[in-house]
Design an enzyme around this catalytic site. Structure first.
Site, PDB file in Angstrom:
ATOM      1  N   GLU A 176      -3.554  -1.381  16.018  1.00 24.04           N
ATOM      2  CA  GLU A 176      -2.722  -0.654  13.854  1.00 24.04           C
ATOM      3  C   GLU A 176      -3.573  -0.438  13.314  1.00 24.04           C
ATOM      4  OE1 GLU A 176       1.149   0.503  14.245  1.00 24.04           O
ATOM      5  OE2 GLU A 176       0.362   0.110  16.130  1.00 24.04           O
ATOM      6  N   HIS A 252       3.669  -5.478  10.112  1.00 20.06           N
ATOM      7  CA  HIS A 252       2.563  -5.168  10.267  1.00 20.06           C
ATOM      8  C   HIS A 252       1.722  -6.821   9.046  1.00 20.06           C
ATOM      9  CE1 HIS A 252       1.942  -0.729  10.718  1.00 20.06           C
ATOM     10  NE2 HIS A 252       1.128  -1.503  12.113  1.00 20.06           N
ATOM     11  N   CYS A 374       0.425   0.227   2.346  1.00 20.63           N
ATOM     12  CA  CYS A 374       0.651   1.231   3.714  1.00 20.63           C
ATOM     13  C   CYS A 374      -0.224   2.809   3.424  1.00 20.63           C
ATOM     14  CB  CYS A 374       1.633   1.761   4.339  1.00 20.63           C
ATOM     15  SG  CYS A 374       2.404  -0.004   4.373  1.00 20.63           S
TER      16      CYS A 374
HETATM   17  O1  SUG Z   1       4.372   3.066  12.044  1.00 22.31           O
HETATM   18  N1  SUG Z   1       6.071   4.170  10.071  1.00 22.31           N
HETATM   19  C1  SUG Z   1       5.155   3.212   9.657  1.00 22.31           C
HETATM   20  C2  SUG Z   1       4.602   3.166   8.224  1.00 22.31           C
HETATM   21  C3  SUG Z   1       3.709   2.390   8.882  1.00 22.31           C
HETATM   22  C4  SUG Z   1       3.089   1.464   7.866  1.00 22.31           C
HETATM   23  N2  SUG Z   1       2.009   0.742   7.592  1.00 22.31           N
HETATM   24  C5  SUG Z   1       1.435   0.134   7.109  1.00 22.31           C
HETATM   25  N3  SUG Z   1       2.225  -1.254   7.437  1.00 22.31           N
HETATM   26  N4  SUG Z   1       0.355  -0.602   7.026  1.00 22.31           N
HETATM   27  C6  SUG Z   1       5.208   2.459  11.460  1.00 22.31           C
HETATM   28  O2  SUG Z   1       6.100   2.192  11.687  1.00 22.31           O
HETATM   29  C7  SUG Z   1       8.356   5.733  10.408  1.00 22.31           C
HETATM   30  C8  SUG Z   1       8.197   7.345  11.127  1.00 22.31           C
HETATM   31  C9  SUG Z   1      10.320   7.661  10.775  1.00 22.31           C
HETATM   32  O3  SUG Z   1      10.395   6.805  11.788  1.00 22.31           O
HETATM   33  O4  SUG Z   1       9.928   9.466  10.986  1.00 22.31           O
HETATM   34  C10 SUG Z   1       6.205   5.440  10.764  1.00 22.31           C
HETATM   35  O5  SUG Z   1       6.151   5.572  11.530  1.00 22.31           O
END
Ligand code: SUG
Length: 451
Positions: A176, A252, A374
């Site tokens: 990730e 994460h 993020c």
């Molecule tokens: O991978 N949300 C992302 C958020 C990423 C956050 N990144 C870090 N913590 N670095 C994920 O879960 C949600 C998309 C949706 O539900 O429409 C989403 O992909």
């Protein structure tokens, strides 16, 4: 000799199809807001305002363009056929969740775009970049190919940047990116210690959780990146996330800890092995950096895991200002929360280099579980390396204004689940991205531009 270096933040521009698909199990905000109406224009403007704030604070800030969505090529590979409009219509009827995944603007969260090791840490003295395969979730796994292409276009000069392919697309190597990677150093141009955090070890079958939510990163992936990035073992610390934290929504590592230069802020319950991880990190840091690591521990009675997830306190950006002090860039949800707000006040007054806090409104991204940290990929670069970056993606007042006007012109105000069947949105998005490549002087990075 140590070269002058900077940490640049490369934020993902929120794409024109930003919506709430409810696509990420274990990410509580994504699930809670699934199928609600999104505001793409507001989302993109919020993201740009965050970049502008960092730029105004004197930091180096870059942008990474959004990916083209929907991914019609994937939809066709999955058996939907006919014209573009027909593909959307069928997918909407037969499998709306799959269609939502193919429309996802999730590439905005560039902390998951790649893992980057600065040249001061690597054996060959190059900046090493590995795009994340993101195989744990389908809608994110389709980002890797374009991410690799975009990063090559931005960090183009192969004499200083070494691009690796994403790790093999298998759950064994689930990766990730930088969201599970933190680099600590005395100054950006000096060798540092790289902390790699994983949620599970694929080879070990009985791991005592997590039970309710997926662990997205494997130890095997983190180890492979340490090898390909040519990091000496004494510069690497590997640690497993606390499975209980994953079960409470810490999908994460950057949801439960943040580090910058010689400061590391973490929650007591972040790791399976608790204090041992911090002691190990401190030991390696002292050895490699010949300096003391300043750790700030937040105990559960100060902020519980649940509160950390709700406020995204740890998903703040911790950045070094040009005068050497640090700033804490927190989501406005922290300011609104009594305990998180008070903690930030205490940290700013405390015995550490963090001297100021800024609160930033990025509610549209937060509703999908994406906080300030993020939205950015950190890349530590010497001044010579920074000059080799594709310059038109670096934020200036002028670029900010241009991008702001571009969003105003091209983005919709709102998107609901049924809008994902609207084939007009394909053309609108393409027109927007085509214009963007002209603003950023990135030629033909989108497949439709080669058609
Ligand atoms: O991978 N949300 C992302 C958020 C990423 C956050 N990144 C870090 N913590 N670095 C994920 O879960 C949600 C998309 C949706 O539900 O429409 C989403 O992909």
């Amino acid at each position: 000799m140590t070269q002058r270096a900077h940490e640049a933040n490369f934020d993902g521009i929120v794409g024109p199809t930003h919506h709430y698909g409810g696509l990420s199990p274990g990410n509580l905000a994504s699930i809670a807001h699934g199928q609600s109406v999104s505001h793409p224009k507001e989302a993109a403007l919020q993201g740009l305002r965050k970049m502008k704030l960092l730029c105004d604070l004197g930091l180096k800030q870059g942008v990474i363009p959004p990916q083209e969505r929907p991914d019609l090529k994937i939809l066709r590979r999955l058996g939907f056929h006919g014209s573009d409009a027909k593909v959307l219509e069928q997918a909407h009827k037969k499998d709306p969740a799959l269609l939502a995944a193919c429309w996802s603007a999730s590439s905005m969260w560039t902390a998951n775009a790649a893992t980057v090791s600065p040249s001061a840490d690597t054996a060959d003295g190059k900046v090493h970049i590995t795009p994340a395969n993101l195989v744990s979730l389908f809608h994110r796994s389709i980002e890797a190919e374009s991410t690799a292409r975009f990063l090559k276009a931005i960090f183009r000069d192969e004499s200083v940047f070494c691009h690796h392919p994403p790790l093999p697309a298998s759950l064994f190597f689930a990766d990730e990116g930088a969201a599970n990677h933190t680099r600590l150093c005395r100054s950006y141009g000096e060798p540092g210690v790289e902390l790699f955090i994983y949620g599970r070890e694929d080879r070990v079958s009985s791991q005592n959780g997590p039970h309710d939510h997926p662990a997205r990163q494997t130890r095997e992936a983190s180890e492979a990146i340490g090898r390909t990035h040519q990091l000496a073992p004494e510069r690497i610390v590997l640690a497993r996330q606390n499975p209980e934290a994953i079960d409470q929504g810490v999908f994460h590592h950057d949801v439960i800890a943040v580090g910058n230069a010689n400061v590391f802020l973490h929650h007591t319950e972040a790791y399976a092995e608790g204090q041992k991880v911090i002691d190990g990190l401190r030991g390696k840091y002292e050895q490699v950096c010949r300096d003391d690591l300043k750790t700030i521990e937040i105990r559960p009675e100060q902020l519980s895991l649940g509160e950390a997830v709700r406020t995204y306190f740890f998903n703040s950006q911790l950045v070094s200002l040009p005068d050497g002090d640090m700033a804490f860039i927190a989501p406005s949800e922290c300011e609104a929360d009594e305990r998180a707000g008070r903690l930030i006040e205490e940290i700013v007054l405390g015995d550490n280099p963090i001297r100021e806090a800024h609160f930033i409104g990025i509610r549209q991204s937060m509703k999908n579980g994406g906080g300030p940290a993020c939205l950015r990929l950190r890349v530590a670069l010497t001044e010579a390396e920074l000059e080799r970056v594709h310059q038109p993606v670096l934020m200036t007042d002028r670029l900010y204004e241009e991008l702001r006007r571009w969003v105003e012109r091209n983005y919709r105000d709102r998107l609901g689940p049924d809008d994902l069947a609207d084939s007009d949105l394909i053309g609108e998005s393409r027109a927007a991205l085509d214009e963007l490549t002209q603003i950023l002087r990135l030629e033909s990075i989108y497949p439709f531009q080669g058609e």
